[in-house]
Motif scaffolding. Structure first.
Motif, PDB file in Angstrom:
ATOM      1  N   GLY A  63      17.369 -18.045 -32.731  1.00 42.88           N
ATOM      2  CA  GLY A  63      18.345 -17.585 -33.715  1.00 42.88           C
ATOM      3  C   GLY A  63      17.900 -17.792 -35.138  1.00 42.88           C
ATOM      4  O   GLY A  63      17.084 -17.047 -35.669  1.00 42.88           O
ATOM      5  N   THR A  64      18.428 -18.834 -35.766  1.00 41.78           N
ATOM      6  CA  THR A  64      18.170 -19.072 -37.179  1.00 41.78           C
ATOM      7  C   THR A  64      17.404 -20.382 -37.383  1.00 41.78           C
ATOM      8  O   THR A  64      17.359 -21.229 -36.507  1.00 41.78           O
ATOM      9  N   PRO A  74       2.071 -10.624 -42.866  1.00 38.42           N
ATOM     10  CA  PRO A  74       2.716 -10.535 -44.185  1.00 38.42           C
ATOM     11  C   PRO A  74       3.567  -9.289 -44.398  1.00 38.42           C
ATOM     12  O   PRO A  74       4.418  -9.266 -45.282  1.00 38.42           O
ATOM     13  N   GLY A  75       3.379  -8.262 -43.591  1.00 40.24           N
ATOM     14  CA  GLY A  75       4.170  -7.047 -43.727  1.00 40.24           C
ATOM     15  C   GLY A  75       5.559  -7.163 -43.134  1.00 40.24           C
ATOM     16  O   GLY A  75       6.387  -6.277 -43.282  1.00 40.24           O
ATOM     17  N   ARG A  76       5.815  -8.262 -42.480  1.00 42.41           N
ATOM     18  CA  ARG A  76       7.097  -8.495 -41.807  1.00 42.41           C
ATOM     19  C   ARG A  76       7.637  -9.833 -42.280  1.00 42.41           C
ATOM     20  O   ARG A  76       6.880 -10.760 -42.530  1.00 42.41           O
ATOM     21  N   LEU A 128      14.461 -13.427 -37.094  1.00 40.03           N
ATOM     22  CA  LEU A 128      13.066 -13.853 -37.003  1.00 40.03           C
ATOM     23  C   LEU A 128      12.219 -12.925 -36.145  1.00 40.03           C
ATOM     24  O   LEU A 128      11.032 -12.770 -36.374  1.00 40.03           O
ATOM     25  N   GLY A 129      12.825 -12.323 -35.129  1.00 36.73           N
ATOM     26  CA  GLY A 129      12.067 -11.444 -34.245  1.00 36.73           C
ATOM     27  C   GLY A 129      11.045 -12.236 -33.448  1.00 36.73           C
ATOM     28  O   GLY A 129      11.110 -13.453 -33.349  1.00 36.73           O
ATOM     29  N   PRO A 130      10.055 -11.541 -32.887  1.00 40.91           N
ATOM     30  CA  PRO A 130       9.033 -12.244 -32.107  1.00 40.91           C
ATOM     31  C   PRO A 130       8.130 -13.089 -33.010  1.00 40.91           C
ATOM     32  O   PRO A 130       7.934 -12.768 -34.179  1.00 40.91           O
TER      33      PRO A 130
END
Length: 111
Positions: A49-50, A69-71, A88-90
């Motif tokens: 989660g966070t 760095p693009g994400r 956060l994603g993967p």
């Protein structure tokens, strides 16, 4: 093989190690280092989660993953003054992901 893997990780994340000082966070679920107007968060276990940034008083200007760095995760400000990272994603790095937090002034953490 292990040394080669460590070398690959250091090529991407070395800025979070070299020339840094100890963590400003006294009680946090992550490790961190500080260099000037930047804090590096080391997340040994990738959260679902966070990630709360307990006691961080200075507003974050920019956040990014060193390995991608693009994400970037989303920064959330709460009414209590707590700042946290969401969406956060993967994990951007399978070994030990690092997140860079940039500030307009030297970061200050309470506690």
């Amino acid at each position: 093989e292990r040394l080669a893997a460590m070398g690959r990780w250091m090529r991407v994340n070395g800025e979070a190690i070299y020339g840094t000082t100890a963590s400003l966070f006294a009680d946090a679920p992550f490790r961190s280092t500080t260099k000037g107007r930047r804090i590096y968060l080391f997340l040994q276990e990738w959260p679902a989660g966070t990630v709360d940034l307990p006691g961080l008083k200075t507003p974050v200007r920019r956040v990014r993953y060193l390995a991608d760095p693009g994400r970037a995760p989303t920064l959330a400000y709460h009414a209590s003054g707590l700042q946290s990272l969401t969406s956060l994603g993967p994990a951007p790095d399978p070994v030990y992901p690092v997140i860079a937090l940039d500030f307009d002034e030297a970061p200050e953490v309470e506690g």
